[in-house]
Design a protein around this motif. Structure first.
Motif, PDB file in Angstrom:
ATOM      1  N   ASP A   1      -4.637  -2.854   3.025  1.00 35.69           N
ATOM      2  CA  ASP A   1      -5.650  -2.799   1.976  1.00 35.69           C
ATOM      3  C   ASP A   1      -6.209  -4.168   1.615  1.00 35.69           C
ATOM      4  OD1 ASP A   1      -5.229  -0.099   1.895  1.00 35.69           O
ATOM      5  OD2 ASP A   1      -3.941  -0.143   0.118  1.00 35.69           O
ATOM      6  N   ASP A   2      -5.752  -5.207   2.318  1.00 39.44           N
ATOM      7  CA  ASP A   2      -6.174  -6.584   2.043  1.00 39.44           C
ATOM      8  C   ASP A   2      -5.937  -6.944   0.575  1.00 39.44           C
ATOM      9  OD1 ASP A   2      -7.147  -9.110   2.486  1.00 39.44           O
ATOM     10  OD2 ASP A   2      -9.273  -8.544   2.421  1.00 39.44           O
ATOM     11  N   GLU A   3      -4.734  -6.708   0.131  1.00 38.46           N
ATOM     12  CA  GLU A   3      -4.360  -6.993  -1.257  1.00 38.46           C
ATOM     13  C   GLU A   3      -3.344  -8.128  -1.296  1.00 38.46           C
ATOM     14  OE1 GLU A   3      -2.405  -4.756  -5.195  1.00 38.46           O
ATOM     15  OE2 GLU A   3      -2.944  -3.607  -3.403  1.00 38.46           O
ATOM     16  N   GLY A   4      -3.709  -9.211  -1.948  1.00 35.45           N
ATOM     17  CA  GLY A   4      -2.791 -10.331  -2.139  1.00 35.45           C
ATOM     18  C   GLY A   4      -2.660 -11.276  -0.962  1.00 35.45           C
TER      19      GLY A   4
ATOM     20  N   HIS B   1       5.589 -13.168  -3.603  1.00 37.29           N
ATOM     21  CA  HIS B   1       4.314 -12.461  -3.505  1.00 37.29           C
ATOM     22  C   HIS B   1       4.577 -11.058  -2.950  1.00 37.29           C
ATOM     23  CE1 HIS B   1       2.504 -16.563  -3.536  1.00 37.29           C
ATOM     24  NE2 HIS B   1       3.550 -16.835  -2.766  1.00 37.29           N
TER      25      HIS B   1
ATOM     26  N   ASN C   1       2.014   1.687  -3.548  1.00 37.47           N
ATOM     27  CA  ASN C   1       0.897   2.083  -4.406  1.00 37.47           C
ATOM     28  C   ASN C   1       0.610   3.580  -4.269  1.00 37.47           C
ATOM     29  OD1 ASN C   1       0.516  -0.499  -5.394  1.00 37.47           O
ATOM     30  ND2 ASN C   1      -1.064  -1.041  -3.896  1.00 37.47           N
TER      31      ASN C   1
ATOM     32  N   ASP D   1       0.827  -1.216   0.000  1.00 41.51           N
ATOM     33  CA  ASP D   1       0.000   0.000   0.000  1.00 41.51           C
ATOM     34  C   ASP D   1       0.859   1.263   0.000  1.00 41.51           C
ATOM     35  OD1 ASP D   1      -0.020   0.727   3.288  1.00 41.51           O
ATOM     36  OD2 ASP D   1       0.169  -1.385   2.777  1.00 41.51           O
TER      37      ASP D   1
ATOM     38  N   ILE E   1       2.165  -8.098  -0.900  1.00 43.71           N
ATOM     39  CA  ILE E   1       0.845  -7.959  -0.281  1.00 43.71           C
ATOM     40  C   ILE E   1       0.721  -6.638   0.482  1.00 43.71           C
ATOM     41  CG2 ILE E   1       0.665 -10.472  -0.034  1.00 43.71           C
ATOM     42  CD1 ILE E   1       0.969  -8.597   3.162  1.00 43.71           C
ATOM     43  N   SER E   2      -0.511  -6.282   0.747  1.00 48.63           N
ATOM     44  CA  SER E   2      -0.814  -5.175   1.658  1.00 48.63           C
ATOM     45  C   SER E   2      -1.829  -5.673   2.662  1.00 48.63           C
ATOM     46  CB  SER E   2      -1.383  -3.967   0.901  1.00 48.63           C
ATOM     47  OG  SER E   2      -1.931  -3.034   1.822  1.00 48.63           O
TER      48      SER E   2
ATOM     49  N   GLU F   1      -4.454 -14.740  -1.484  1.00 48.35           N
ATOM     50  CA  GLU F   1      -3.817 -15.486  -2.565  1.00 48.35           C
ATOM     51  C   GLU F   1      -2.568 -16.216  -2.106  1.00 48.35           C
ATOM     52  OE1 GLU F   1      -5.013 -12.525  -2.703  1.00 48.35           O
ATOM     53  OE2 GLU F   1      -6.370 -12.378  -4.427  1.00 48.35           O
TER      54      GLU F   1
END
Length: 215
Positions: free
Chosen positions: A165-168, A159, A123, A120, A161-162, A171
């Motif tokens: 932001d609940d990104e990745g 991988h 980003n 995040d 992730i954030s 997964e």
């Protein structure tokens, strides 16, 4: 069918291991989690295909003074997740010592994945990135393919992730869980094949002897 998997997270203090795990298990995010002392434990049950997988996740402390305690958590692990902060090159370099420690003390069959956290921040401001994803992929290709896997692609184990932001996040664990299931299936298939081969040999050896005679 059921499968139990012990997953251990390793990495420097402050890279966001706790936020990562809490986001996955509880789907919450809290800014500025307190430093882990020793290790914390969280569990989650997931259903994939025809398997019920019970994930036992150990979040180890990144502080140097707790490092001597790490072996009691990772020695029986099924998968190790090495974490670093993509806005901190120092945390990426420090991760290597954890990998060496795992390779020295854990069975060579241990699955290892690498997770870059705090996506995040990048980003929001790309200039904050200190570790390109390609650097992680190159690292994984060099150090995680020592088993001689032909055509190993480092991106399979990397991988970003954030937790904020609940990104990745989801997964990462889905990829790992599916790999563990595939590994279990291969073991089961090999066992069935061996049993079938033994049965064939038994039946062959048990055939009545055919005697020939004259007149």
């Amino acid at each position: 069918m059921s499968l139990d998997a012990k997953i251990v997270l390793l990495g420097s203090q402050g890279v966001g291991k706790t936020s990562f795990v809490v986001r996955y298990v509880r789907n919450t995010f809290q800014q500025g989690n307190a430093s882990t002392i020793g290790a914390s434990f969280l569990a989650k049950k997931v259903m994939i295909d025809d398997y019920v997988v019970r994930l036992q996740i150990w979040d180890t402390a990144g502080q140097e003074r707790f490092r001597s305690m790490a072996p009691m958590y990772y020695r029986s692990a099924t998968c190790g997740i090495l974490c670093y902060d993509i806005t901190s090159e120092a945390s990426f370099k420090a991760m290597h010592s954890w990998l060496l420690e795992l390779k020295e003390n854990v069975d060579s069959g241990l699955m290892i994945h690498i997770v870059g956290t705090k996506l995040d921040l990048v980003n929001a401001d790309p200039s904050k990135r200190e570790v390109p994803f390609e650097t992680c992929v190159a690292y994984a290709s060099k150090y995680l393919s020592s088993g001689g896997e032909d055509g190993f692609d480092g991106s399979e184990a990397c991988h970003e992730i954030s937790a904020k932001d609940d990104e990745g996040v989801e997964e990462v664990f889905e990829v790992i869980t599916r790999k563990l299931i595939e590994k279990r299936r291969m073991i089961e298939d090999n066992y069935q094949e061996q049993q079938a081969r033994r049965q064939t040999i038994y039946v062959h050896n048990d055939e009545p002897e055919v005697k020939s005679g004259c007149c």
